[in-house]
Design a protein around this motif. Structure first.
Motif, PDB file in Angstrom:
ATOM      1  N   GLN A  29      43.124  19.798 -99.961  1.00 54.50           N
ATOM      2  CA  GLN A  29      43.863  19.197-101.072  1.00 54.50           C
ATOM      3  C   GLN A  29      43.076  18.044-101.697  1.00 54.50           C
ATOM      4  OE1 GLN A  29      47.823  18.272 -99.454  1.00 54.50           O
ATOM      5  NE2 GLN A  29      48.600  20.021-100.611  1.00 54.50           N
ATOM      6  N   ALA A  30      42.426  17.252-100.854  1.00 59.49           N
ATOM      7  CA  ALA A  30      41.600  16.156-101.374  1.00 59.49           C
ATOM      8  C   ALA A  30      40.424  16.699-102.185  1.00 59.49           C
ATOM      9  CB  ALA A  30      41.100  15.284-100.223  1.00 59.49           C
ATOM     10  N   ALA A  31      39.845  17.813-101.734  1.00 58.39           N
ATOM     11  CA  ALA A  31      38.740  18.427-102.475  1.00 58.39           C
ATOM     12  C   ALA A  31      39.221  18.940-103.834  1.00 58.39           C
ATOM     13  CB  ALA A  31      38.151  19.577-101.663  1.00 58.39           C
ATOM     14  N   ALA A  72      44.269  11.799-108.834  1.00 64.28           N
ATOM     15  CA  ALA A  72      44.335  10.669-107.916  1.00 64.28           C
ATOM     16  C   ALA A  72      44.335  11.160-106.474  1.00 64.28           C
ATOM     17  CB  ALA A  72      45.594   9.850-108.194  1.00 64.28           C
ATOM     18  N   THR A  73      43.663  10.422-105.610  1.00 63.42           N
ATOM     19  CA  THR A  73      43.615  10.798-104.204  1.00 63.42           C
ATOM     20  C   THR A  73      44.877  10.335-103.485  1.00 63.42           C
ATOM     21  OG1 THR A  73      42.449   8.752-103.665  1.00 63.42           O
ATOM     22  CG2 THR A  73      41.116  10.689-104.145  1.00 63.42           C
ATOM     23  N   SER A  74      45.119  10.919-102.316  1.00 59.58           N
ATOM     24  CA  SER A  74      46.318  10.607-101.540  1.00 59.58           C
ATOM     25  C   SER A  74      46.310   9.160-101.066  1.00 59.58           C
ATOM     26  CB  SER A  74      46.413  11.546-100.332  1.00 59.58           C
ATOM     27  OG  SER A  74      47.458  11.133 -99.463  1.00 59.58           O
ATOM     28  N   THR A  75      47.489   8.558-101.086  1.00 65.48           N
ATOM     29  CA  THR A  75      47.632   7.202-100.557  1.00 65.48           C
ATOM     30  C   THR A  75      48.553   7.195 -99.336  1.00 65.48           C
ATOM     31  OG1 THR A  75      49.447   6.781-102.121  1.00 65.48           O
ATOM     32  CG2 THR A  75      47.231   6.116-102.789  1.00 65.48           C
ATOM     33  N   VAL A  76      48.822   8.376 -98.773  1.00 66.20           N
ATOM     34  CA  VAL A  76      49.656   8.453 -97.575  1.00 66.20           C
ATOM     35  C   VAL A  76      48.816   8.002 -96.386  1.00 66.20           C
ATOM     36  CG1 VAL A  76      51.013   9.964 -96.080  1.00 66.20           C
ATOM     37  CG2 VAL A  76      50.974  10.370 -98.554  1.00 66.20           C
ATOM     38  N   PRO A  77      49.195   6.942 -95.702  1.00 63.68           N
ATOM     39  CA  PRO A  77      48.362   6.422 -94.607  1.00 63.68           C
ATOM     40  C   PRO A  77      48.370   7.337 -93.388  1.00 63.68           C
ATOM     41  CG  PRO A  77      50.421   5.206 -94.745  1.00 63.68           C
ATOM     42  CD  PRO A  77      50.392   6.106 -95.935  1.00 63.68           C
ATOM     43  N   TRP A  78      47.299   7.230 -92.609  1.00 65.60           N
ATOM     44  CA  TRP A  78      47.157   8.000 -91.377  1.00 65.60           C
ATOM     45  C   TRP A  78      47.453   7.121 -90.170  1.00 65.60           C
ATOM     46  CZ3 TRP A  78      45.956  13.162 -91.683  1.00 65.60           C
ATOM     47  CH2 TRP A  78      45.386  13.632 -92.874  1.00 65.60           C
ATOM     48  N   HIS A  79      47.878   7.756 -89.089  1.00 66.01           N
ATOM     49  CA  HIS A  79      48.053   7.073 -87.810  1.00 66.01           C
ATOM     50  C   HIS A  79      47.613   8.018 -86.697  1.00 66.01           C
ATOM     51  CE1 HIS A  79      51.833   9.353 -88.368  1.00 66.01           C
ATOM     52  NE2 HIS A  79      51.761   9.528 -87.053  1.00 66.01           N
ATOM     53  N   VAL A  80      47.341   7.471 -85.527  1.00 65.75           N
ATOM     54  CA  VAL A  80      46.867   8.274 -84.396  1.00 65.75           C
ATOM     55  C   VAL A  80      48.051   8.723 -83.544  1.00 65.75           C
ATOM     56  CG1 VAL A  80      45.437   8.317 -82.318  1.00 65.75           C
ATOM     57  CG2 VAL A  80      44.654   7.078 -84.357  1.00 65.75           C
ATOM     58  N   GLU A  81      48.108  10.020 -83.271  1.00 63.83           N
ATOM     59  CA  GLU A  81      49.109  10.590 -82.373  1.00 63.83           C
ATOM     60  C   GLU A  81      48.456  10.869 -81.017  1.00 63.83           C
ATOM     61  OE1 GLU A  81      52.273  11.112 -82.738  1.00 63.83           O
ATOM     62  OE2 GLU A  81      52.671  11.066 -84.903  1.00 63.83           O
ATOM     63  N   LEU A  82      49.210  10.688 -79.941  1.00 63.33           N
ATOM     64  CA  LEU A  82      48.727  10.902 -78.588  1.00 63.33           C
ATOM     65  C   LEU A  82      49.413  12.123 -77.966  1.00 63.33           C
ATOM     66  CD1 LEU A  82      48.953   7.209 -77.276  1.00 63.33           C
ATOM     67  CD2 LEU A  82      47.096   8.281 -78.556  1.00 63.33           C
ATOM     68  N   PHE A  83      48.635  12.901 -77.207  1.00 64.89           N
ATOM     69  CA  PHE A  83      49.160  14.104 -76.566  1.00 64.89           C
ATOM     70  C   PHE A  83      48.657  14.169 -75.125  1.00 64.89           C
ATOM     71  CE2 PHE A  83      48.697  14.813 -81.076  1.00 64.89           C
ATOM     72  CZ  PHE A  83      49.892  15.417 -81.440  1.00 64.89           C
ATOM     73  N   GLU A  84      49.344  14.969 -74.311  1.00 64.73           N
ATOM     74  CA  GLU A  84      48.926  15.171 -72.926  1.00 64.73           C
ATOM     75  C   GLU A  84      49.110  16.644 -72.563  1.00 64.73           C
ATOM     76  OE1 GLU A  84      51.504  13.152 -70.191  1.00 64.73           O
ATOM     77  OE2 GLU A  84      53.299  13.570 -71.397  1.00 64.73           O
ATOM     78  N   TYR A  85      48.287  17.091 -71.628  1.00 62.78           N
ATOM     79  CA  TYR A  85      48.416  18.429 -71.074  1.00 62.78           C
ATOM     80  C   TYR A  85      49.107  18.338 -69.724  1.00 62.78           C
ATOM     81  CZ  TYR A  85      45.458  20.755 -74.518  1.00 62.78           C
ATOM     82  OH  TYR A  85      44.956  21.290 -75.679  1.00 62.78           O
ATOM     83  N   GLY A  86      50.095  19.215 -69.525  1.00 64.44           N
ATOM     84  CA  GLY A  86      50.709  19.334 -68.221  1.00 64.44           C
ATOM     85  C   GLY A  86      49.919  20.277 -67.345  1.00 64.44           C
ATOM     86  N   PRO A  87      50.271  20.355 -66.059  1.00 68.23           N
ATOM     87  CA  PRO A  87      49.582  21.281 -65.160  1.00 68.23           C
ATOM     88  C   PRO A  87      49.682  22.734 -65.605  1.00 68.23           C
ATOM     89  CG  PRO A  87      50.874  19.682 -63.922  1.00 68.23           C
ATOM     90  CD  PRO A  87      51.260  19.522 -65.363  1.00 68.23           C
ATOM     91  N   ASP A  88      50.679  23.041 -66.452  1.00 68.23           N
ATOM     92  CA  ASP A  88      50.827  24.403 -66.969  1.00 68.23           C
ATOM     93  C   ASP A  88      49.897  24.680 -68.143  1.00 68.23           C
ATOM     94  OD1 ASP A  88      52.017  22.730 -68.803  1.00 68.23           O
ATOM     95  OD2 ASP A  88      53.980  23.711 -68.777  1.00 68.23           O
ATOM     96  N   GLY A  89      49.095  23.688 -68.548  1.00 63.42           N
ATOM     97  CA  GLY A  89      48.185  23.864 -69.665  1.00 63.42           C
ATOM     98  C   GLY A  89      48.835  23.732 -71.020  1.00 63.42           C
ATOM     99  N   VAL A  90      50.107  23.345 -71.058  1.00 63.76           N
ATOM    100  CA  VAL A  90      50.840  23.190 -72.322  1.00 63.76           C
ATOM    101  C   VAL A  90      50.728  21.746 -72.781  1.00 63.76           C
ATOM    102  CG1 VAL A  90      53.095  23.326 -73.436  1.00 63.76           C
ATOM    103  CG2 VAL A  90      52.424  25.056 -71.755  1.00 63.76           C
ATOM    104  N   SER A  91      50.429  21.562 -74.060  1.00 69.33           N
ATOM    105  CA  SER A  91      50.288  20.233 -74.631  1.00 69.33           C
ATOM    106  C   SER A  91      51.624  19.750 -75.170  1.00 69.33           C
ATOM    107  CB  SER A  91      49.248  20.252 -75.748  1.00 69.33           C
ATOM    108  OG  SER A  91      49.095  18.959 -76.313  1.00 69.33           O
ATOM    109  N   ARG A  92      51.862  18.449 -75.016  1.00 68.08           N
ATOM    110  CA  ARG A  92      53.089  17.830 -75.515  1.00 68.08           C
ATOM    111  C   ARG A  92      52.775  16.404 -75.931  1.00 68.08           C
ATOM    112  NH1 ARG A  92      53.326  18.826 -70.199  1.00 68.08           N
ATOM    113  NH2 ARG A  92      54.675  20.622 -70.499  1.00 68.08           N
ATOM    114  N   PRO A  93      53.628  15.795 -76.777  1.00 70.77           N
ATOM    115  CA  PRO A  93      53.377  14.402 -77.153  1.00 70.77           C
ATOM    116  C   PRO A  93      53.361  13.484 -75.932  1.00 70.77           C
ATOM    117  CG  PRO A  93      54.964  15.390 -78.634  1.00 70.77           C
ATOM    118  CD  PRO A  93      54.763  16.377 -77.521  1.00 70.77           C
ATOM    119  N   PHE A  94      52.462  12.516 -75.962  1.00 68.67           N
ATOM    120  CA  PHE A  94      52.378  11.514 -74.905  1.00 68.67           C
ATOM    121  C   PHE A  94      52.940  10.216 -75.422  1.00 68.67           C
ATOM    122  CE2 PHE A  94      49.995   7.924 -73.032  1.00 68.67           C
ATOM    123  CZ  PHE A  94      50.393   8.067 -71.721  1.00 68.67           C
TER     124      PHE A  94
END
Length: 319
Positions: A278-280, A288-310
């Protein structure tokens, strides 16, 4: 016979009227379509196509032009050079990782074609040249440092291939991480140099991360490992012996949930490609370019190999 001829002529006129006679503007995409990361490349192409399909009609017809780099820097450079030869390529998205981006960027910069590296977000909104702004990298390390401190780690160890990452000193990374930060020599490094009170921040590719994790776990089964980029890539889960304390980070913004609701397998990395396309498109059209700010999301893997929010400090988090 006359009726058939008249029908054919009418059909040809109708087809011509429906044809798009606008000039073509190509959005180049550099991604891996062969080799270990081909599924990642095709997921990126799907999002480039989706962003183009959802763009309002303009003076030029937008079409994607995808070239393979097999996640190899030299191939990324050649792909960029090929795209730049085509005068109808009006913007380039990719490569998808810093090592490949460093190679392709050497050719693209100064060519007058807008370049969007999906990993190199501008936290204030949109994207930035990774050689000009290091906020995409320092933001990830800062978030990992904060989480690692909460896990009881005393030192953040930067490991893996750092090609394309900012060339900061240990003192500078320490300031960014908010805790002592050191570099583990080599792409894998000497595990004997590690200590039990450290956490790993992985700079390199997911396949190398998997190899590192498989070596690390028999020696340090409880050491937290944070994957800086590509943490949701299937290559990681297919190759790593996931047990516990494996985490990853990704940039996101407030538009992600609406986008994710329209996809069966939404990942933050795919979303970044969609936003980069979209920026391209905006750059091609002078919008005009996007002004929606970014933030960092954290995730973790369980022993089952499934990822979920941390969520740091939340009861039930995998640790």
């Amino acid at each position: 016979m006359l009726a058939r001829t008249l029908w054919l002529i009418a059909a040809l006129f109708l087809l011509a009227a429906c044809s798009d006679v606008r000039p073509v503007a190509k959005i180049g995409l550099i991604a891996p379509f062969e080799g270990l990361y081909r599924s990642t490349g095709y997921a990126a192409l799907e999002q480039t196509r989706a962003a183009i399909a959802g763009a309002p009609a303009g003076q030029a017809a937008l079409i994607p032009l995808a070239l393979d780099d097999s996640a190899a820097p030299q191939r990324s450079l050649r792909a960029a050079q090929k795209l730049l030869v085509d005068p109808t390529v009006k913007a380039i998205v990719g490569p998808l990782a810093p090592a490949q981006g460093a190679a392709a960027g050497a050719a693209i910069r100064g060519a007058g074609v807008p370049w969007i590296a999906p990993y190199a977000v501008d936290p204030a909104g949109g994207f930035a040249d990774p050689a000009v702004s290091d906020a995409w990298a320092t933001g990830l390390v800062a978030a990992a440092g904060s989480a690692a401190r909460g896990q009881g780690a005393q030192v953040l160890v930067l490991a893996g291939d750092d090609t394309g990452w900012p060339a900061l000193s240990s003192e500078e990374w320490t300031t960014v991480a908010g805790m002592p930060a050191v570099r583990l020599a080599g792409n894998v490094g000497d595990l004997a140099a590690l200590a039990g009170d450290e956490a790993i921040f992985w700079l390199g590719a997911p396949d190398a991360a998997a190899d590192f994790i498989n070596l690390l776990r028999p020696v340090y089964p409880d050491m937290p490992v944070w994957i800086g980029l590509g943490g949701s890539d299937p290559v990681l889960t297919e190759r790593a012996n996931i047990d516990r304390k494996l985490y990853w980070l990704a940039w996101s913004n407030s538009l992600y949930n609406g986008w994710a609701a329209q996809h069966t397998s939404p990942t933050p990395e795919a979303f970044l490609v969609y936003q980069a396309t979209q920026a391209a498109i905006d750059a091609v059209r002078g919008a005009a370019t996007s002004t929606v700010p970014w933030h960092v999301e954290l995730f973790e893997y369980g022993p089952d190999g499934v990822s979920r929010p941390f969520i740091p400090g939340q009861a039930g988090a995998v640790d």
